[in-house]
Design a protein around this motif. Structure first.
Motif, PDB file in Angstrom:
ATOM      1  N   THR A 318      40.341  38.055  52.832  1.00  0.00           N
ATOM      2  CA  THR A 318      39.385  36.589  53.319  1.00  0.00           C
ATOM      3  C   THR A 318      37.721  36.397  52.243  1.00  0.00           C
ATOM      4  O   THR A 318      37.141  37.508  52.234  1.00  0.00           O
ATOM      5  N   LEU A 319      37.453  35.395  51.641  1.00  0.00           N
ATOM      6  CA  LEU A 319      36.392  35.635  50.871  1.00  0.00           C
ATOM      7  C   LEU A 319      34.910  35.694  51.904  1.00  0.00           C
ATOM      8  O   LEU A 319      33.798  36.351  51.634  1.00  0.00           O
ATOM      9  N   ASN A 320      36.182  35.243  53.442  1.00  0.00           N
ATOM     10  CA  ASN A 320      34.758  35.774  54.016  1.00  0.00           C
ATOM     11  C   ASN A 320      34.553  37.219  54.669  1.00  0.00           C
ATOM     12  O   ASN A 320      33.308  37.013  54.597  1.00  0.00           O
ATOM     13  N   ASP A 321      35.538  37.549  54.003  1.00  0.00           N
ATOM     14  CA  ASP A 321      34.804  39.126  53.935  1.00  0.00           C
ATOM     15  C   ASP A 321      34.438  39.783  52.844  1.00  0.00           C
ATOM     16  O   ASP A 321      33.466  40.877  53.342  1.00  0.00           O
ATOM     17  N   ILE A 322      34.525  39.344  51.749  1.00  0.00           N
ATOM     18  CA  ILE A 322      33.513  39.520  51.119  1.00  0.00           C
ATOM     19  C   ILE A 322      32.004  39.061  50.238  1.00  0.00           C
ATOM     20  O   ILE A 322      31.408  40.201  50.477  1.00  0.00           O
ATOM     21  N   ILE A 323      32.109  38.215  51.018  1.00  0.00           N
ATOM     22  CA  ILE A 323      30.557  37.251  50.998  1.00  0.00           C
ATOM     23  C   ILE A 323      29.666  37.945  51.941  1.00  0.00           C
ATOM     24  O   ILE A 323      28.785  38.574  52.555  1.00  0.00           O
ATOM     25  N   ASN A 324      30.702  38.003  53.419  1.00  0.00           N
ATOM     26  CA  ASN A 324      29.562  38.875  54.684  1.00  0.00           C
ATOM     27  C   ASN A 324      29.452  40.346  54.243  1.00  0.00           C
ATOM     28  O   ASN A 324      28.925  40.756  55.737  1.00  0.00           O
ATOM     29  N   HIS A 325      29.770  41.062  53.409  1.00  0.00           N
ATOM     30  CA  HIS A 325      30.116  42.541  53.591  1.00  0.00           C
ATOM     31  C   HIS A 325      28.718  43.078  51.703  1.00  0.00           C
ATOM     32  O   HIS A 325      29.784  42.230  50.790  1.00  0.00           O
ATOM     33  N   PRO A 326      27.991  43.222  52.636  1.00  0.00           N
ATOM     34  CA  PRO A 326      27.328  43.589  50.918  1.00  0.00           C
ATOM     35  C   PRO A 326      27.100  44.157  50.005  1.00  0.00           C
ATOM     36  O   PRO A 326      26.904  43.967  48.564  1.00  0.00           O
ATOM     37  N   LEU A 327      28.315  44.805  50.174  1.00  0.00           N
ATOM     38  CA  LEU A 327      29.254  46.314  48.941  1.00  0.00           C
ATOM     39  C   LEU A 327      29.496  45.176  48.396  1.00  0.00           C
ATOM     40  O   LEU A 327      29.785  45.518  47.024  1.00  0.00           O
ATOM     41  N   ARG A 328      30.476  44.658  48.560  1.00  0.00           N
ATOM     42  CA  ARG A 328      32.221  44.275  48.647  1.00  0.00           C
ATOM     43  C   ARG A 328      31.191  43.146  47.712  1.00  0.00           C
ATOM     44  O   ARG A 328      32.080  42.377  46.804  1.00  0.00           O
ATOM     45  N   ARG A 329      30.031  42.013  48.220  1.00  0.00           N
ATOM     46  CA  ARG A 329      29.709  41.188  47.597  1.00  0.00           C
ATOM     47  C   ARG A 329      28.994  41.140  46.244  1.00  0.00           C
ATOM     48  O   ARG A 329      28.884  40.563  45.647  1.00  0.00           O
ATOM     49  N   VAL A 330      28.257  42.742  45.945  1.00  0.00           N
ATOM     50  CA  VAL A 330      27.810  43.084  44.922  1.00  0.00           C
ATOM     51  C   VAL A 330      28.689  43.466  44.086  1.00  0.00           C
ATOM     52  O   VAL A 330      28.489  42.912  42.855  1.00  0.00           O
ATOM     53  N   ALA A 331      30.305  44.515  44.475  1.00  0.00           N
ATOM     54  CA  ALA A 331      31.566  44.709  43.716  1.00  0.00           C
ATOM     55  C   ALA A 331      31.683  43.143  43.113  1.00  0.00           C
ATOM     56  O   ALA A 331      32.218  43.083  41.975  1.00  0.00           O
ATOM     57  N   ALA A 332      31.737  41.856  43.815  1.00  0.00           N
ATOM     58  CA  ALA A 332      32.679  40.466  42.960  1.00  0.00           C
ATOM     59  C   ALA A 332      32.022  40.187  41.665  1.00  0.00           C
ATOM     60  O   ALA A 332      32.130  39.616  41.440  1.00  0.00           O
ATOM     61  N   GLY A 333      30.663  39.932  42.035  1.00  0.00           N
ATOM     62  CA  GLY A 333      29.310  39.644  41.680  1.00  0.00           C
ATOM     63  C   GLY A 333      29.319  40.421  40.068  1.00  0.00           C
ATOM     64  O   GLY A 333      29.344  40.153  39.075  1.00  0.00           O
ATOM     65  N   ALA A 334      28.991  41.812  40.255  1.00  0.00           N
ATOM     66  CA  ALA A 334      29.862  42.418  39.221  1.00  0.00           C
ATOM     67  C   ALA A 334      30.764  42.684  38.425  1.00  0.00           C
ATOM     68  O   ALA A 334      30.756  42.884  37.554  1.00  0.00           O
ATOM     69  N   ARG A 335      31.918  42.685  38.765  1.00  0.00           N
ATOM     70  CA  ARG A 335      33.364  42.270  38.162  1.00  0.00           C
ATOM     71  C   ARG A 335      33.469  40.788  37.409  1.00  0.00           C
ATOM     72  O   ARG A 335      33.480  40.733  36.395  1.00  0.00           O
ATOM     73  N   TYR A 336      32.341  39.542  38.414  1.00  0.00           N
ATOM     74  CA  TYR A 336      32.500  38.138  37.768  1.00  0.00           C
ATOM     75  C   TYR A 336      32.091  38.272  36.614  1.00  0.00           C
ATOM     76  O   TYR A 336      31.958  38.140  35.380  1.00  0.00           O
ATOM     77  N   ALA A 337      30.690  39.414  36.262  1.00  0.00           N
ATOM     78  CA  ALA A 337      29.564  39.388  35.249  1.00  0.00           C
ATOM     79  C   ALA A 337      30.100  40.275  34.290  1.00  0.00           C
ATOM     80  O   ALA A 337      30.281  39.757  32.956  1.00  0.00           O
TER      81      ALA A 337
END
Length: 542
Positions: A318-337
């Protein structure tokens, strides 16, 4: 004449058309009316330019939910049907208005909504009448067909993120007997499927981005931001000018042809009342001279209520897991960028469904928004556990409320009363909608992902329990309408050409003119209304 940017306070401002409010409708009007170059247009916006970074990232709506620099952040009065709770009412205060901070879903409503408008005496507003304007506005990713347009200003796109939970929801709904529907805006609305969004290549396509940016270079269009309209100026019963405050100075702009009020369901009736057009008793109470006793201004306020079920997920997807995990959050940001894809493209609903709570109904009365994350309240911190949400939204509420000014101060927030759950029909629809949603969430396709129902919780099963849950947790889906209603009865504010009854040179063009609430999200219908209004205004000018 002044081009884009601020005019000097001493300048004599005079335009053919003045548009008050640069929201979903106002940006369309400013673009279409200035398109030919024959008419000068002034567009006034109380908020700033749309430069905030989170405006342009789809998931950014969560960040803007309580961002006061771009949001009016209204509250209702205590709602009797919701245990006396006040309900937060975010509304856009920025170029693009609420289309710059909303959940991005492109939903038109049902064909029957518009036919009902026509049957109430509003000639030219049936489904066959408005469909050409939906198509004119649209740049549909899937291409043009009987129901969709390509090449218009507004990009409408498929979601850019693969999510197993959203797919499982659609499959689960089909397993309960709801038909699969690949296009909620096509031949019929009923069914389960995926929402399309007002995005272009993974970025928000607000009305400011879609309509205003291509028009900004026109010499006949002046755009003034941080300009709060204080009142309309009348000569007798004709609207002649707009008085507005900008950077501490009070300025006046005159309209040679018409003033077009596009402040939305809250700010449009507020401005009319401040200007002396509204219920006479209310205006006198606040020391405002009555230009026209119009009791319908601010009347018939309607909104969609949502009641959410939160489910604990068995997998960390879930997005909860991505946003609350520093590395997964950064990876999501990098993918979007890098690719403009991934979790940051999530809108306020990924998949969903439209269904009937009673087979005797002609059309669906419930909409489900499914999202692969969970929170106690929208705009607040996501839960630390893996979770997802699905909300019930009653499409055609009977409950009616009102919008009233509190004082003669234009900066004072208005008094908002929506009266959620005021009728038995509304209460019954929400209870039955929750029962059907629970069946979907318990269907085989979702079983591998479900641990338990966090709330309302499995112990709440009776009608009384579920209604109590609706009262304790129900909130808005952000679709206020109908406070300057179109029609020809004693409480109607505008006619079928959106001209204010009893006043010359003044129209209202936004969600407030809807005779009643459409069966779905309101942004696409508002853009259609402005497209149609632009044609009518130009026809009347010639």
């Amino acid at each position: 004449m002044v081009g884009n940017g601020a005019a000097s306070p001493e300048a004599d401002l005079e335009f053919d058309y003045i548009v008050v409010g640069a929201g979903s409708a106002g940006c369309v009007l400013a673009s279409r009316l200035s398109e030919s170059g024959r008419h000068s247009v002034l567009l006034l916006e109380a908020g700033p330019k749309d430069r905030h970074i989170w405006i342009h990232i789809p998931l950014g709506y969560g960040k803007l939910f309580k961002e006061k620099t771009v949001n009016w952040m209204y509250q209702t009065e205590p709602e009797p049907g919701l245990d006396g709770r006040s309900v937060f009412q975010p509304r856009g205060k920025v170029l693009g208005g609420s289309s710059s901070i909303n959940g991005l879903l492109y939903v038109r409503g049902q064909h029957e909504d518009y036919d009902r408008w026509r049957q109430r005496g509003n000639v030219g507003w049936g489904y066959e009448d408005v469909l050409p304007y939906f198509k004119k506005a649209e740049n549909q990713q899937r291409g043009a067909n009987e129901y969709h347009g390509a090449g218009g200003p507004l990009s409408v796109s498929d979601w850019r993120h693969d999510d197993p939970l959203s797919e499982a929801f659609v499959k689960a709904a089909v397993e309960t007997g709801i038909p699969y529907n690949p296009d909620f805006n096509g031949a019929t609305q009923e069914g389960a499927g995926f929402f399309q969004t007002t995005t272009r290549r993974g970025r928000r396509a607000s009305s400011a981005f879609s309509y205003l940016r291509p028009a900004k270079g026109r010499g006949n269009l002046c755009i003034e931001t941080d300009a709060l309209a204080q009142r309309l100026v009348f000569e007798g019963r004709r609207a002649r000018a707009v008085e507005f405050r900008q950077r501490g100075a009070v300025r006046t702009a005159r309209a040679r042809r018409e003033i077009l009020v596009s402040g939305g369901a809250y700010n449009s009736p507020q401005l009319l009342q401040l200007s002396g057009v509204g219920p006479a008793e209310l205006l006198k109470q606040h020391g405002i001279d009555v230009v026209l006793d119009a009791p319908g201004v601010g009347n018939d306020l309607q909104d969609h209520l949502q009641v959410r079920i939160v489910t604990r997920c068995s997998q960390r997807i879930t997005l909860n897991d991505i946003i609350n995990h520093p590395l997964r959050r950064v990876a999501a940001g990098a993918r979007y960028a890098a690719f403009r894809k991934g979790p940051l493209t999530i809108a306020a609903g990924t998949s969903g469904a439209f269904f009937k709570t009673d087979p005797r109904l002609a059309t669906p009365d419930i909409q489900i928004h499914f999202i692969p994350f969970s929170t106690d309240k929208m705009g607040e911190q996501l839960h630390t556990f893996s979770g997802f949400s699905a909300s019930v939204c009653q499409l055609r509420p009977e409950s009616r409320g009102s919008l009233r000014i509190r004082s003669a101060d234009p900066a004072a927030p208005p008094e908002i009363r929506i009266n959620y759950l005021a009728t038995e029909t509304d209460r019954r629809a929400n209870i039955d909608g929750l029962r059907i949603l629970r069946k979907i969430l318990a269907a085989p396709a979702l079983k591998p992902y479900v641990v338990d129902e966090v709330y309302p919780g499995a112990k709440l099963v009776s009608d009384e329990d579920l209604l109590a849950f609706c009262r304790q947790t129900g909130s808005t889906v952000y679709h206020p309408t109908s406070t300057c209603r179109m029609g020809h009865d004693a409480l109607a504010v505008v006619d079928e050409r959106l001209r204010v009854h009893g006043i010359e040179g003044l129209r209202v063009v936004d969600a407030s003119i809807m005779p009643d609430l459409v069966s779905g999200n309101t942004n696409a219908p508002v853009i259609m209304i402005a497209e149609k209004a632009s044609d009518m205004i130009l026809q009347d000018a010639s």
